[in-house]
Design a protein around this motif. Structure first.
Motif, PDB file in Angstrom:
ATOM      1  N   GLY A 155      87.690  67.894 105.279  1.00 15.06           N
ATOM      2  CA  GLY A 155      88.389  69.017 105.065  1.00 15.06           C
ATOM      3  C   GLY A 155      90.202  68.443 104.525  1.00 15.06           C
ATOM      4  O   GLY A 155      90.680  67.397 104.433  1.00 15.06           O
ATOM      5  N   PRO A 156      90.643  69.320 104.385  1.00 20.40           N
ATOM      6  CA  PRO A 156      91.921  69.944 104.700  1.00 20.40           C
ATOM      7  C   PRO A 156      92.630  68.735 105.708  1.00 20.40           C
ATOM      8  O   PRO A 156      92.512  68.592 106.342  1.00 20.40           O
ATOM      9  N   GLY A 157      94.115  67.902 104.743  1.00 18.57           N
ATOM     10  CA  GLY A 157      94.633  67.235 105.441  1.00 18.57           C
ATOM     11  C   GLY A 157      96.543  67.666 105.568  1.00 18.57           C
ATOM     12  O   GLY A 157      96.283  68.488 104.296  1.00 18.57           O
ATOM     13  N   LYS A 158      97.500  67.142 106.244  1.00 18.99           N
ATOM     14  CA  LYS A 158      98.160  67.751 105.852  1.00 18.99           C
ATOM     15  C   LYS A 158      99.072  65.959 106.264  1.00 18.99           C
ATOM     16  O   LYS A 158      98.724  65.261 106.977  1.00 18.99           O
ATOM     17  N   LEU A 159     100.288  65.931 104.640  1.00 20.70           N
ATOM     18  CA  LEU A 159     101.423  64.186 105.016  1.00 20.70           C
ATOM     19  C   LEU A 159     102.583  65.079 105.601  1.00 20.70           C
ATOM     20  O   LEU A 159     103.168  65.447 105.750  1.00 20.70           O
ATOM     21  N   PRO A 160     103.260  63.504 106.360  1.00 20.39           N
ATOM     22  CA  PRO A 160     104.205  64.033 106.401  1.00 20.39           C
ATOM     23  C   PRO A 160     105.514  64.353 105.722  1.00 20.39           C
ATOM     24  O   PRO A 160     105.350  64.330 104.083  1.00 20.39           O
ATOM     25  N   ALA A 161     106.488  64.795 106.148  1.00 17.48           N
ATOM     26  CA  ALA A 161     107.639  65.122 105.027  1.00 17.48           C
ATOM     27  C   ALA A 161     108.118  64.087 104.014  1.00 17.48           C
ATOM     28  O   ALA A 161     108.095  62.748 104.544  1.00 17.48           O
ATOM     29  N   PRO A 162     108.538  63.775 103.050  1.00 15.48           N
ATOM     30  CA  PRO A 162     108.766  65.606 102.402  1.00 15.48           C
ATOM     31  C   PRO A 162     107.570  65.866 101.566  1.00 15.48           C
ATOM     32  O   PRO A 162     107.684  65.638 100.463  1.00 15.48           O
ATOM     33  N   PHE A 163     106.144  65.668 102.097  1.00 18.38           N
ATOM     34  CA  PHE A 163     105.229  65.972 101.032  1.00 18.38           C
ATOM     35  C   PHE A 163     103.942  66.539 101.673  1.00 18.38           C
ATOM     36  O   PHE A 163     103.247  67.195 102.038  1.00 18.38           O
ATOM     37  N   GLU A 164     104.484  67.218 102.923  1.00 14.92           N
ATOM     38  CA  GLU A 164     103.539  68.680 103.816  1.00 14.92           C
ATOM     39  C   GLU A 164     103.539  70.064 103.263  1.00 14.92           C
ATOM     40  O   GLU A 164     102.674  69.742 103.661  1.00 14.92           O
ATOM     41  N   ASP A 165     104.759  70.144 101.955  1.00 15.93           N
ATOM     42  CA  ASP A 165     103.706  70.727 100.958  1.00 15.93           C
ATOM     43  C   ASP A 165     102.747  70.299 100.051  1.00 15.93           C
ATOM     44  O   ASP A 165     101.528  71.408  99.272  1.00 15.93           O
ATOM     45  N   VAL A 166     102.317  69.365  99.611  1.00 17.24           N
ATOM     46  CA  VAL A 166     101.261  68.736  98.840  1.00 17.24           C
ATOM     47  C   VAL A 166     100.112  69.390  99.668  1.00 17.24           C
ATOM     48  O   VAL A 166      99.979  68.690 100.735  1.00 17.24           O
ATOM     49  N   PRO A 167      99.393  69.550  98.646  1.00 14.14           N
ATOM     50  CA  PRO A 167      97.528  70.329  98.837  1.00 14.14           C
ATOM     51  C   PRO A 167      96.941  68.922  99.438  1.00 14.14           C
ATOM     52  O   PRO A 167      96.897  68.510  98.130  1.00 14.14           O
ATOM     53  N   ILE A 168      96.266  68.646  99.942  1.00 12.15           N
ATOM     54  CA  ILE A 168      95.649  67.158 100.156  1.00 12.15           C
ATOM     55  C   ILE A 168      94.292  67.386 100.721  1.00 12.15           C
ATOM     56  O   ILE A 168      93.857  68.195 101.390  1.00 12.15           O
ATOM     57  N   GLU A 169      93.175  66.800 100.502  1.00 17.09           N
ATOM     58  CA  GLU A 169      91.846  66.577 101.704  1.00 17.09           C
ATOM     59  C   GLU A 169      91.561  65.482 102.257  1.00 17.09           C
ATOM     60  O   GLU A 169      92.477  64.306 101.520  1.00 17.09           O
ATOM     61  N   ILE A 170      91.625  65.109 103.200  1.00 15.66           N
ATOM     62  CA  ILE A 170      90.901  63.945 103.905  1.00 15.66           C
ATOM     63  C   ILE A 170      89.553  63.626 104.226  1.00 15.66           C
ATOM     64  O   ILE A 170      88.973  64.098 104.439  1.00 15.66           O
TER      65      ILE A 170
END
Length: 185
Positions: A155-170
């Motif tokens: 499912g969806p994940g979140k990277l730390p800044a400065p990539f926090e707005d990049v949509p990723i899946e884990i």
């Protein structure tokens, strides 16, 4: 955080050598960092001076954490073809084995070969119990590699800044899942 000195770590596969990055690898790394298609899902391209700063991340990770992505060397040519391996910067969503290869190395099975060796090493030597891959929603090539490695989309994940707005899946799997799959072969 205490790091074990693993700077002489080398893994070999039938076609590849995986080792800690060296200064002589930089020209190849800079080429990768200037390739729009190769960098499309890993933060975009970087000019040579910025690529140098990124290049220093992996040897630094090896010194401070005792692991980092391996420099992947094609045995037949001796060329650096990319980075594959364990990666866990501050704030990262998990213990990742990631990859980035020069475009000339695509489609040859190198990513699967190197990632398999790196995952084995992360579980066996680092004692990791879980491996993830942070993959952009549109990076279908990396999604396919993750599937071939036996990982599933968590499912969806979140990277730390400065990539926090990049949509990723884990994508990922546990050590037990990895070992069970490897035993079936």
């Amino acid at each position: 955080m205490s790091a074990v000195n693993r700077l002489d770590t080398r893994l070999e596969t039938p076609r590849l050598l995986l080792r800690v990055q060296r200064a002589e690898d930089f020209d190849y790394f800079a080429e990768l960092q200037s390739d729009e298609e190769a960098c499309r899902y890993i933060g975009g391209t970087s000019p040579r001076a910025a690529a140098w700063r990124k290049f220093l991340q992996m040897p630094g990770a090896w010194v401070l954490q005792g692991f980092g992505m391996f420099a992947v060397i094609e045995k037949s040519s001796g060329e650096w073809i990319g980075n594959i391996g364990p990666w866990q910067p501050e704030g990262w969503p998990g213990t990742e084995v990631g990859w980035a290869l020069r475009r000339k190395a695509w489609g040859k099975g190198y990513a699967l070969e190197a990632a398999t060796a790196a995952i084995d090493w992360a579980f066996d030597e680092l004692g990791w119990t879980d491996v993830i891959h942070s993959i952009d929603y549109e990076n279908f090539g990396s999604q396919e590699l993750a599937r071939r490695l036996g990982s599933r989309n968590r499912g969806p994940g979140k990277l730390p800044a400065p990539f926090e707005d990049v949509p990723i899946e884990i994508w990922g799997q546990t050590r037990d899942e990895w070992n069970a799959r490897r035993a079936q072969r």
